[in-house]
Motif scaffolding. Structure first.
Motif, PDB file in Angstrom:
ATOM      1  N   GLN A   1       1.244  -1.046   0.118  1.00  0.00           N
ATOM      2  CA  GLN A   1       0.233   0.274   0.357  1.00  0.00           C
ATOM      3  C   GLN A   1       0.994   1.298   0.071  1.00  0.00           C
ATOM      4  O   GLN A   1       0.339   2.298  -0.550  1.00  0.00           O
ATOM      5  CB  GLN A   1      -1.165   0.539   1.246  1.00  0.00           C
ATOM      6  CG  GLN A   1      -2.093  -1.167   1.045  1.00  0.00           C
ATOM      7  CD  GLN A   1      -3.130  -0.668   2.172  1.00  0.00           C
ATOM      8  OE1 GLN A   1      -3.127   0.295   2.206  1.00  0.00           O
ATOM      9  NE2 GLN A   1      -3.427  -1.661   3.039  1.00  0.00           N
TER      10      GLN A   1
ATOM     11  N   THR B   1       0.098   5.060  -3.376  1.00  0.00           N
ATOM     12  CA  THR B   1      -0.183   7.049  -3.116  1.00  0.00           C
ATOM     13  C   THR B   1       0.160   8.129  -4.317  1.00  0.00           C
ATOM     14  O   THR B   1       0.160   8.535  -4.816  1.00  0.00           O
ATOM     15  CB  THR B   1       0.178   7.531  -1.797  1.00  0.00           C
ATOM     16  OG1 THR B   1      -0.657   5.926  -1.065  1.00  0.00           O
ATOM     17  CG2 THR B   1      -0.234   8.685  -1.621  1.00  0.00           C
TER      18      THR B   1
ATOM     19  N   PRO C   1      -1.176   0.792  11.353  1.00  0.00           N
ATOM     20  CA  PRO C   1      -1.949  -0.769  10.386  1.00  0.00           C
ATOM     21  C   PRO C   1      -1.914  -1.566  11.598  1.00  0.00           C
ATOM     22  O   PRO C   1      -1.435  -1.403  12.636  1.00  0.00           O
ATOM     23  CB  PRO C   1      -0.643  -1.090   9.040  1.00  0.00           C
ATOM     24  CG  PRO C   1       0.454   0.805   9.836  1.00  0.00           C
ATOM     25  CD  PRO C   1      -0.240   0.902  11.261  1.00  0.00           C
TER      26      PRO C   1
ATOM     27  N   SER D   1      -6.513  -0.665  11.581  1.00  0.00           N
ATOM     28  CA  SER D   1      -6.752  -0.272   9.891  1.00  0.00           C
ATOM     29  C   SER D   1      -5.674  -1.182   9.137  1.00  0.00           C
ATOM     30  O   SER D   1      -5.021  -1.006   9.360  1.00  0.00           O
ATOM     31  CB  SER D   1      -7.762   0.669   9.384  1.00  0.00           C
ATOM     32  OG  SER D   1      -7.232   1.007   8.460  1.00  0.00           O
TER      33      SER D   1
ATOM     34  N   SER E   1      -5.872   0.259   6.198  1.00  0.00           N
ATOM     35  CA  SER E   1      -6.210   1.270   5.033  1.00  0.00           C
ATOM     36  C   SER E   1      -5.012   1.979   5.273  1.00  0.00           C
ATOM     37  O   SER E   1      -5.259   2.370   6.537  1.00  0.00           O
ATOM     38  CB  SER E   1      -7.395   1.922   5.072  1.00  0.00           C
ATOM     39  OG  SER E   1      -7.289   2.597   3.800  1.00  0.00           O
TER      40      SER E   1
ATOM     41  N   GLU F   1      -4.408   4.895   3.936  1.00  0.00           N
ATOM     42  CA  GLU F   1      -4.880   5.738   3.395  1.00  0.00           C
ATOM     43  C   GLU F   1      -6.681   6.419   4.468  1.00  0.00           C
ATOM     44  O   GLU F   1      -5.973   7.315   5.038  1.00  0.00           O
ATOM     45  CB  GLU F   1      -5.565   5.893   2.588  1.00  0.00           C
ATOM     46  CG  GLU F   1      -6.666   6.722   1.922  1.00  0.00           C
ATOM     47  CD  GLU F   1      -6.811   6.640   0.278  1.00  0.00           C
ATOM     48  OE1 GLU F   1      -7.928   7.535  -0.200  1.00  0.00           O
ATOM     49  OE2 GLU F   1      -7.426   5.733  -0.305  1.00  0.00           O
ATOM     50  N   PHE F   2      -6.571   5.161   4.721  1.00  0.00           N
ATOM     51  CA  PHE F   2      -7.439   5.323   6.494  1.00  0.00           C
ATOM     52  C   PHE F   2      -6.865   6.262   7.687  1.00  0.00           C
ATOM     53  O   PHE F   2      -7.533   7.324   8.071  1.00  0.00           O
ATOM     54  CB  PHE F   2      -8.330   4.810   6.417  1.00  0.00           C
ATOM     55  CG  PHE F   2      -9.199   4.541   7.733  1.00  0.00           C
ATOM     56  CD1 PHE F   2     -10.286   5.329   8.344  1.00  0.00           C
ATOM     57  CD2 PHE F   2      -8.766   4.305   8.837  1.00  0.00           C
ATOM     58  CE1 PHE F   2     -10.954   5.515   9.468  1.00  0.00           C
ATOM     59  CE2 PHE F   2      -9.036   4.555  10.250  1.00  0.00           C
ATOM     60  CZ  PHE F   2     -10.126   4.866  10.279  1.00  0.00           C
TER      61      PHE F   2
END
Length: 298
Positions: free
Chosen positions: A100, A104, A196, A223, A225, A227-228
């Protein structure tokens, strides 16, 4: 090409687990698909599927044959790309599995740059963490993997190896944002942590470091994610731990590296499957990625 179509049928049955489901995905009748498999098994002189009450499953001979299928299809993609390259037109397809942290900025920017030069090349980008990315290479779902902290695997052939230091991410008005230098991990533990979860390599890296010190980690929010977690950092006074490649340029955010005495840098690897020949398109994209990683790592 007709023979390769039959091989694709075998792969789809193995994936779907039944003739009926595979026939639906292939847009042919189940009876026609059954005949194709029966003819192939007759030609090979042995069954390649176990017929079960729940459906179809590859036997040992079938597993060997599917590996052969994947090798042949990968070779065909490589040859097609090389043939197109002879005419001066770069064609083909690149399948990339990446952590992940790289979706971005790094991967979108590099895909954009590559496609500006070679617009006929297509891309599939799968977000996969360390172990899943290695599996994607081994099953030929991905040509390349750009991952953090990959597990030990004989299947991996690294094209680039480097490191990234975890950084504490916070809002610009957070108390820890008053300085720019390295921050001790113990100073982070007194704040609300948005981290994370255990599906990501970053979390394992943090927990291993704290376990050596006998410290239990108690995040406020977890999470899968990144991004979250970044968005939550902007909305609340929480802090997160992320690698620099995943942190966007945003004046509302501030980040500081974790002191090297507390956390060692995370391994960063760009790899392909050992023994596999990449298509021209995938090989050229790998070269471009390596060039960027070398620039940023220097």
């Amino acid at each position: 090409m007709k023979h390769l179509r039959t091989l694709a049928y075998v792969t789809e049955i193995a994936r779907a687990g039944s003739i009926r489901r595979a026939a639906e995905r292939l847009s042919i009748t189940p009876s026609a698909l059954t005949r194709q498999i029966q003819d192939l098994e007759y030609e090979l002189g042995t069954p390649i599927f176990e017929r079960l009450a729940q459906g179809m499953r590859l036997n040992a001979a079938g597993e060997l044959f599917v590996r052969h299928i994947r090798d042949q299809m990968a070779d065909l993609d490589r040859v097609r790309s090389q043939i197109a390259d002879l005419s001066g037109v770069r064609r083909g397809h690149v399948a990339l599995a990446c952590s992940q942290a790289f979706v971005t900025q790094v991967v979108p920017e590099e895909v954009e740059t590559y496609r500006a030069r070679f617009p006929l090349v297509g891309f599939t980008v799968q977000v996969r963490d360390h172990a899943q990315a290695v599996t994607a290479l081994a099953t030929f779902e991905a040509d390349l993997a750009l991952i953090l902290q990959p597990p030990p695997s004989a299947d991996l052939h690294p094209l680039y190896s480097g490191h990234q230091t975890l950084r504490v991410l916070m809002r610009s008005d957070h108390a820890l944002a008053a300085e720019a230098g390295p921050v001790r991990l113990r100073d982070c533990l007194g704040h609300a942590l948005a981290l994370p979860d255990r599906s990501l390599a970053i979390r394992h890296h943090i927990e291993q470091a704290l376990a050596r010190r006998g410290v239990a980690l108690q995040p406020t929010v977890e999470s899968g994610s990144l991004e979250f977690l970044r968005n939550l950092t902007l909305r609340e006074g929480v802090i997160s731990l992320q690698v620099p490649s995943g942190i966007p340029q945003d004046p509302r955010l501030h980040s500081r590296p974790i002191d090297g005495r507390d956390l060692t840098p995370m391994a960063l690897v760009l790899a392909q499957l050992r023994g596999r020949s990449l298509s021209v398109a995938a090989a050229k994209f790998a070269d471009q990625l390596v060039a960027r990683l070398n620039r940023e790592g220097s």
